[in-house]
Design an enzyme around this catalytic site. Structure first.
Site, short mmCIF file in Angstrom:
data_model
loop_
_atom_site.label_atom_id
_atom_site.label_comp_id
_atom_site.label_asym_id
_atom_site.label_seq_id
_atom_site.Cartn_x
_atom_site.Cartn_y
_atom_site.Cartn_z
N ASP A 125 0.77 -1.23 0.00
CA ASP A 125 0.00 0.00 0.00
C ASP A 125 0.81 1.30 0.00
OD1 ASP A 125 -1.67 -2.13 0.49
OD2 ASP A 125 -2.70 -1.23 2.17
N GLU A 133 1.69 -9.94 11.19
CA GLU A 133 1.47 -9.52 9.79
C GLU A 133 2.81 -9.15 9.14
OE1 GLU A 133 -1.14 -6.15 9.45
OE2 GLU A 133 -1.18 -6.22 7.26
C1 DGY Z 1 -6.12 -2.33 3.84
O1 DGY Z 1 -7.31 -2.17 4.07
O2 DGY Z 1 -5.21 -1.87 4.54
C2 DGY Z 1 -5.72 -3.19 2.75
O3 DGY Z 1 -4.36 -3.17 2.57
C3 DGY Z 1 -6.44 -2.89 1.49
O4 DGY Z 1 -6.28 -4.01 0.73
#
Ligand code: DGY
Length: 419
Positions: A163, A386
């Site tokens: 992201d 994660e």
């Molecule tokens: C989030 O919601 O953080 C995810 O990475 C979107 O896929």
């Protein structure tokens, strides 16, 4: 922190997959990510394959039950509404058979399906045969809508799954998120905000979603309007690898694989087009401006996974691994944009390590073993997070994480004896 014996870790990893199973699909982690995510599911499948091969196939089949008519497989399938996540289907307005987002995610599924198929070639034959045309349709959707000089572009930072990597900084800065309006983030109610993208990022993420929805996810219209289009190492290398694996699976099944070799050659040329000669590394390239991102990221090291060896890239990998005890960092620790806890701007991710390691191991390169051992140590000492701070191993983001458990079962937890 105490280390758990390996057998306990195996059981624990298995339990995480079972606990995150919502019936035919697995959520990445409770709370933060309550739906089916595309590439998370592909890793979940290969994790399940270590103890329940039937469930492994089902995971991928459920993912493809959300495939759109044009071939796209969404990045999130909202099987059941959950108020704890934003943005949900009411914001995305995905137009497929199951409520979904409107973008895709790195296509690791065919690679994981091939691993599962090789374990289950006889009993799994019919299931692999049914998945093959769907996977091909999806891959060809990328080839039709996402190529730039043969490299695969992302049209939203969430599409690469990485992201907030600094690779998008240039393209993000050119977006003015005017009219995005008020919205309430949910992610920071589940985890510490310092481990997540900033409001600056989120405004642009949501603005891009609103644009896609306004255009009803019409790819031709988006191609004209979307200011965010970056040729990306994650997508390019992962699709190249996936297409090779799909071809091999198709050949083993005696199916029509016409055209696939030419498509692989095109993607191989695309991989060369994201080599930044000044940086001496694979890098993101803005498809609108031609500008390089100037990033040595963990996606830069997916080249071996894609069958594209590089001595220059290897030198970078040794360098960044020497800089931190718990590599592979998602961003170069010597860069001033490195941020050890902030998601994709520094932390180490087990899934990326697995793909990097598998690629190197394909070449018999001992660095692959080094990446595997680093991952094993990280999970043994700090659990199934994660992601992790590469400077001290601090677990970050969501806990009891599906894909980290899957990586343990399918790769990192395996030693020479258990391989
Ligand atoms: C989030 O919601 O953080 C995810 O990475 C979107 O896929």
């Amino acid at each position: 922190m105490t280390s758990l014996p390996k057998t306990d870790l195996w059981d624990h990893a298995q339990q995480i997959l079972i606990q995150n199973d919502r019936g035919g699909y697995t959520i990445p982690t409770a709370g933060l990510y309550p739906y089916q995510w595309n590439w998370d599911s592909a890793f979940a499948a290969v994790g399940f394959a270590q103890f329940d091969i039937d469930r492994a196939w089902t995971e991928i089949e459920t993912l493809f039950s959300g495939q759109w008519e044009d071939g796209m497989v969404p990045h999130i399938l909202f099987h059941k509404p959950d108020p704890g996540y934003y943005p949900g289907h009411d914001v995305w307005g995905g137009i497929g058979p199951i409520p979904s987002s409107g973008i895709s995610q790195p296509p690791v599924a065919a690679t994981m399906a091939r691993i599962i198929f090789e374990q289950d070639a006889e009993a799994g034959r019919a299931r692999a045969e049914a998945l093959f045309p769907k996977m091909l349709h999806w891959h060809r959707w990328f080839l039709k809508w996402r190529l730039d000089q043969g490299a695969v572009c992302v049209t939203h930072p969430w599409e690469a799954g990485r992201d907030n990597t600094p690779e998008w900084d240039g393209a993000m800065a050119r977006i003015d998120p005017v009219g995005v309006g008020e919205y309430t983030r949910r992610d920071t109610t589940h985890v510490d905000g310092s481990m997540r993208p900033t409001k600056y990022d989120y405004d642009r993420y949501i603005w891009l979603v609103q644009m896609g929805r306004r255009l009803n996810w019409d790819q031709a219209a988006l191609l004209k309007e979307n200011p965010f289009r970056v040729a990306d190492p994650t997508m390019t290398f992962i699709l190249l690898r996936a297409h090779r694996d799909l071809l091999m699976m198709g050949q083993a099944l005696g199916l029509d694989t016409g055209g696939m070799e030419d498509e692989i050659a095109l993607l191989e040329a695309g991989a060369q087009s994201i080599w930044n000669p000044e940086l001496g590394s694979f890098d993101g390239r803005d498809a609108h401006t031609g500008e390089w991102a100037g990033c040595v990221s963990n996606a830069s090291f997916l080249n071996w996974y894609a069958g594209v060896p590089s001595d220059g890239q290897r030198a970078h990998l040794e360098r960044v691994m020497d800089l931190v005890p718990y590599g592979v960092p998602s961003h170069d620790p010597s860069s001033d944009r490195f941020d050890s806890k902030r998601y994709w701007r520094g932390p180490t991710w087990a899934i990326m390590n697995m793909m990097i390691g598998l690629g190197l191991e394909d070449y018999g390169d001992p660095l692959g073993q080094r990446v595997r051992e680093a991952t094993r140590e990280l999970i043994t000492r700090f659990g199934f997070a994660e992601y992790y701070d590469p400077t001290d191993g601090t677990p970050a983001g969501g806990k009891s994480f599906t894909w980290t458990a899957a990586v343990w079962l399918a790769w990192a937890g395996k030693t020479e004896e258990t391989n």
